[in-house]
Design a protein around this motif. Structure first.
Motif, PDB file in Angstrom:
ATOM      1  N   ILE A   1      -2.155   5.937  -9.764  1.00  0.00           N
ATOM      2  CA  ILE A   1      -1.939   5.000  -8.653  1.00  0.00           C
ATOM      3  C   ILE A   1      -3.034   3.921  -8.648  1.00  0.00           C
ATOM      4  O   ILE A   1      -3.218   3.216  -7.660  1.00  0.00           O
ATOM      5  CB  ILE A   1      -1.887   5.717  -7.278  1.00  0.00           C
ATOM      6  N   LEU A   2      -3.743   3.775  -9.756  1.00  0.00           N
ATOM      7  CA  LEU A   2      -4.877   2.850  -9.780  1.00  0.00           C
ATOM      8  C   LEU A   2      -4.465   1.385  -9.579  1.00  0.00           C
ATOM      9  O   LEU A   2      -5.251   0.569  -9.094  1.00  0.00           O
ATOM     10  CB  LEU A   2      -5.668   3.018 -11.079  1.00  0.00           C
ATOM     11  N   ASP A   3      -3.209   1.051  -9.917  1.00  0.00           N
ATOM     12  CA  ASP A   3      -2.718  -0.321  -9.710  1.00  0.00           C
ATOM     13  C   ASP A   3      -2.150  -0.558  -8.315  1.00  0.00           C
ATOM     14  O   ASP A   3      -1.880  -1.705  -7.949  1.00  0.00           O
ATOM     15  CB  ASP A   3      -1.562  -0.629 -10.679  1.00  0.00           C
ATOM     16  N   HIS A   4      -1.912   0.495  -7.580  1.00  0.00           N
ATOM     17  CA  HIS A   4      -1.356   0.322  -6.227  1.00  0.00           C
ATOM     18  C   HIS A   4      -2.326  -0.509  -5.394  1.00  0.00           C
ATOM     19  O   HIS A   4      -3.543  -0.318  -5.477  1.00  0.00           O
ATOM     20  CB  HIS A   4      -1.169   1.676  -5.541  1.00  0.00           C
ATOM     21  N   GLU A   5      -1.762  -1.387  -4.594  1.00  0.00           N
ATOM     22  CA  GLU A   5      -2.599  -2.253  -3.752  1.00  0.00           C
ATOM     23  C   GLU A   5      -2.580  -1.729  -2.323  1.00  0.00           C
ATOM     24  O   GLU A   5      -1.516  -1.535  -1.742  1.00  0.00           O
ATOM     25  CB  GLU A   5      -2.054  -3.686  -3.794  1.00  0.00           C
TER      26      GLU A   5
ATOM     27  N   LEU B   1     -15.417   0.371   0.678  1.00  0.00           N
ATOM     28  CA  LEU B   1     -14.393   0.918   1.570  1.00  0.00           C
ATOM     29  C   LEU B   1     -13.734  -0.174   2.391  1.00  0.00           C
ATOM     30  O   LEU B   1     -12.923   0.117   3.268  1.00  0.00           O
ATOM     31  CB  LEU B   1     -15.018   1.960   2.495  1.00  0.00           C
ATOM     32  N   ASP B   2     -14.071  -1.402   2.105  1.00  0.00           N
ATOM     33  CA  ASP B   2     -13.472  -2.498   2.863  1.00  0.00           C
ATOM     34  C   ASP B   2     -12.108  -2.838   2.258  1.00  0.00           C
ATOM     35  O   ASP B   2     -12.007  -3.574   1.274  1.00  0.00           O
ATOM     36  CB  ASP B   2     -14.412  -3.714   2.856  1.00  0.00           C
ATOM     37  N   PHE B   3     -11.078  -2.279   2.862  1.00  0.00           N
ATOM     38  CA  PHE B   3      -9.692  -2.533   2.430  1.00  0.00           C
ATOM     39  C   PHE B   3      -8.970  -3.397   3.462  1.00  0.00           C
ATOM     40  O   PHE B   3      -7.755  -3.343   3.574  1.00  0.00           O
ATOM     41  CB  PHE B   3      -8.935  -1.209   2.245  1.00  0.00           C
ATOM     42  N   ARG B   4      -9.756  -4.180   4.244  1.00  0.00           N
ATOM     43  CA  ARG B   4      -9.092  -4.983   5.283  1.00  0.00           C
ATOM     44  C   ARG B   4      -8.258  -6.095   4.667  1.00  0.00           C
ATOM     45  O   ARG B   4      -7.356  -6.620   5.289  1.00  0.00           O
ATOM     46  CB  ARG B   4     -10.129  -5.517   6.264  1.00  0.00           C
ATOM     47  N   THR B   5      -8.629  -6.464   3.427  1.00  0.00           N
ATOM     48  CA  THR B   5      -7.692  -7.265   2.640  1.00  0.00           C
ATOM     49  C   THR B   5      -7.304  -6.384   1.461  1.00  0.00           C
ATOM     50  O   THR B   5      -8.047  -5.468   1.084  1.00  0.00           O
ATOM     51  CB  THR B   5      -8.344  -8.567   2.125  1.00  0.00           C
ATOM     52  N   SER B   6      -6.145  -6.676   0.905  1.00  0.00           N
ATOM     53  CA  SER B   6      -5.584  -5.804  -0.109  1.00  0.00           C
ATOM     54  C   SER B   6      -6.458  -5.720  -1.376  1.00  0.00           C
ATOM     55  O   SER B   6      -6.959  -6.729  -1.870  1.00  0.00           O
ATOM     56  CB  SER B   6      -4.196  -6.356  -0.447  1.00  0.00           C
ATOM     57  N   HIS B   7      -6.651  -4.493  -1.864  1.00  0.00           N
ATOM     58  CA  HIS B   7      -7.362  -4.275  -3.138  1.00  0.00           C
ATOM     59  C   HIS B   7      -6.600  -3.256  -3.960  1.00  0.00           C
ATOM     60  O   HIS B   7      -6.070  -2.285  -3.409  1.00  0.00           O
ATOM     61  CB  HIS B   7      -8.761  -3.699  -2.887  1.00  0.00           C
ATOM     62  N   ALA B   8      -6.602  -3.458  -5.266  1.00  0.00           N
ATOM     63  CA  ALA B   8      -6.058  -2.422  -6.143  1.00  0.00           C
ATOM     64  C   ALA B   8      -6.990  -1.217  -6.044  1.00  0.00           C
ATOM     65  O   ALA B   8      -8.217  -1.366  -5.993  1.00  0.00           O
ATOM     66  CB  ALA B   8      -5.996  -2.932  -7.575  1.00  0.00           C
ATOM     67  N   ILE B   9      -6.404  -0.040  -6.013  1.00  0.00           N
ATOM     68  CA  ILE B   9      -7.217   1.159  -5.806  1.00  0.00           C
ATOM     69  C   ILE B   9      -8.223   1.367  -6.929  1.00  0.00           C
ATOM     70  O   ILE B   9      -9.364   1.766  -6.707  1.00  0.00           O
ATOM     71  CB  ILE B   9      -6.288   2.374  -5.607  1.00  0.00           C
ATOM     72  N   GLY B  10      -7.809   1.055  -8.157  1.00  0.00           N
ATOM     73  CA  GLY B  10      -8.705   1.255  -9.294  1.00  0.00           C
ATOM     74  C   GLY B  10      -9.822   0.226  -9.394  1.00  0.00           C
ATOM     75  O   GLY B  10     -10.792   0.427 -10.134  1.00  0.00           O
ATOM     76  N   GLU B  11      -9.679  -0.849  -8.654  1.00  0.00           N
ATOM     77  CA  GLU B  11     -10.612  -1.975  -8.792  1.00  0.00           C
ATOM     78  C   GLU B  11     -12.077  -1.568  -8.591  1.00  0.00           C
ATOM     79  O   GLU B  11     -12.958  -2.050  -9.301  1.00  0.00           O
ATOM     80  CB  GLU B  11     -10.203  -3.013  -7.738  1.00  0.00           C
ATOM     81  N   ARG B  12     -12.286  -0.665  -7.640  1.00  0.00           N
ATOM     82  CA  ARG B  12     -13.675  -0.334  -7.336  1.00  0.00           C
ATOM     83  C   ARG B  12     -14.016   1.120  -7.654  1.00  0.00           C
ATOM     84  O   ARG B  12     -15.030   1.624  -7.222  1.00  0.00           O
ATOM     85  CB  ARG B  12     -13.973  -0.701  -5.875  1.00  0.00           C
TER      86      ARG B  12
ATOM     87  N   LEU C   1       0.724  -0.113   1.594  1.00  0.00           N
ATOM     88  CA  LEU C   1       0.540   0.247   0.192  1.00  0.00           C
ATOM     89  C   LEU C   1       1.651  -0.405  -0.606  1.00  0.00           C
ATOM     90  O   LEU C   1       2.817  -0.334  -0.218  1.00  0.00           O
ATOM     91  CB  LEU C   1       0.618   1.767   0.049  1.00  0.00           C
ATOM     92  N   LYS C   2       1.275  -1.045  -1.720  1.00  0.00           N
ATOM     93  CA  LYS C   2       2.304  -1.678  -2.545  1.00  0.00           C
ATOM     94  C   LYS C   2       2.097  -1.312  -4.004  1.00  0.00           C
ATOM     95  O   LYS C   2       0.964  -1.332  -4.511  1.00  0.00           O
ATOM     96  CB  LYS C   2       2.220  -3.197  -2.384  1.00  0.00           C
TER      97      LYS C   2
END
Ligand code: GLA
Length: 390
Positions: free
Chosen positions: A226-230, A259-270, A309-310
């Motif tokens: 799920i690393l690409d999921h946003e 942990l700042d997901f207030r704007t969309s991030h790919a899960i794997g990004e960090r 989640l996208k």
């Protein structure tokens, strides 16, 4: 800070109140082709029969739920081209759920989900001791008698794709006080929402914190990581934890952290295998996310859009609305190629959980919202998963 997400959340408020009201009052789906089917799901090791119910809505979306642990077993959703895929981890029968590979897949989790420090709490002057099944802490309601491992009674509803599960957990079971009567209702609506509503009453004061532990991979369960999921989380704060994942009691801002997901991030990004942890207080292991976030609730409201989640590939989107104060985001850190439904395997970070709930170990943290249910009160909570594709 006014992010895109918080603006969106605010504009959703009016809709949300309606949405939750209709969850409680609307019982008619006249004209739709909703249906419910019941089948055998196998016998438990103890010889108890279990059932699986298939809920289908007018758009062909399918959810399957079993009496074992009042568990969500399958969820078939269309992608942007209309192609269905089952997006949750699970097993083909009850034997799979009773096996070693089951990490709370899709179950109703409690009596108290998440962790209680060292399995101890004091309530009204009396100390209680629970199983320390996640050494050194209590996790997800304890051992064999946790509600996720019991066979619930199912009553399908008429006129809509919904099933009500009921279970009474007796006084002292898994160390918890009070005879606790629980009711969990799964409803699949023609708006492609899966609503999960919980109710409970007790005859002695007791902590309660119920959630659903579905593992989602919007590309299809067993289709990779799920690393690409946003992910977007409507949370300005989180509860930092110690090395055993017990909250320290602080409620810290996510600003400036991973942990700042207030704007969309790919899960794997960090979490590129360096671990999420760069900032002292958000440290956990190098495994990935396993954090509890405090949901921003617009003032005057009791319900919020907690998460979005996208999966960019399939275009499937899940939005989670809840009246709960917190959400645990867990990135499938302990998945290890278990074999699930239809022989599919679930790799490390192959699915993620977004569990709406109260903060972990609330019973030992008076500064967190209370999880105590007392005789005469009714515990009531609803979480709505709304699905779409874009
Ligand atoms: C929760 C916890 C995780 C893990 C999983 C189950 O989400 O936060 O640490 O225990 O359940 O494996």
């Amino acid at each position: 800070m006014q992010t895109y997400f918080s603006t969106l959340a605010m504009s959703m408020v009016a809709t949300l109140s309606l949405l939750f009201m209709s969850a409680c009052h609307s019982n008619s789906n006249s004209g739709s082709s909703n249906s419910i089917k019941k089948a055998n799901f196998g016998k438990t090791k103890a010889g108890e029969a279990t059932e699986i119910y298939t809920l289908k809505n007018a758009n062909g979306v399918i959810a399957k739920v079993t009496t074992y642990g009042a568990t969500l077993v399958e969820l078939h959703l269309p992608d942007k081209a209309g192609k269905l895929a089952d997006v949750v981890n699970g097993f083909d029968n009850v034997a799979g759920y009773e096996g070693d590979g089951n990490q709370y897949f899709g179950c109703t989790t409690g009596r108290v989900c998440n962790r209680i420090a060292k399995g101890k709490f004091t309530l009204d002057g009396k100390e209680y001791t629970l199983a320390t099944n996640n050494d050194p802490n209590h996790l997800h309601g304890g051992g064999d008698k946790a509600i996720s491992k019991q066979v619930w009674k199912a009553t399908p509803m008429t006129g809509k794709a919904a099933v009500v599960f009921t279970l009474t957990s007796p006084d002292g079971e898994e160390g918890y006080p009070g005879n606790l009567n629980m009711k969990v209702t799964y409803t699949l609506t023609d708006e492609n929402e899966l609503r999960i509503s919980y109710e409970a009453t007790t005859d002695k004061a007791t902590p309660i914190n119920l959630t659903n532990h579905a593992y989602f991979n919007l590309g299809g369960a067993g289709s990779g990581t799920i690393l690409d999921h946003e992910l977007t989380l409507n949370a300005d704060h989180f509860t930092p934890v110690d090395d055993t994942l017990i909250p320290t009691g602080k409620i810290n801002p996510v600003a400036g952290t991973e942990l700042d997901f207030r704007t969309s991030h790919a899960i794997g990004e960090r979490i590129p295998d360096k671990g999420v942890a760069k900032t002292e207080d958000c440290k956990t292991s190098t495994l990935g996310y396993d954090h509890n976030f405090v949901i921003n609730v617009p003032s005057g409201e009791s319900v919020a859009l907690a998460a979005r989640l996208k999966d960019p590939k399939s275009g499937r989107v899940m939005e989670i609305y809840t009246d709960q104060p917190a959400i645990q985001f867990y990135s499938g850190n302990f998945l290890k190629n278990q074999t699930g439904k239809g022989g599919k395997t679930y790799p490390f970070r192959g699915a993620l959980c977004l569990e709406t709930q109260h903060n972990p170990d609330s019973v030992n943290h008076p500064n967190f919202p209370s999880t105590i249910l007392r005789p005469g009160e009714t515990y009531r909570t609803t979480t709505v998963h709304r699905f779409s594709a874009e």
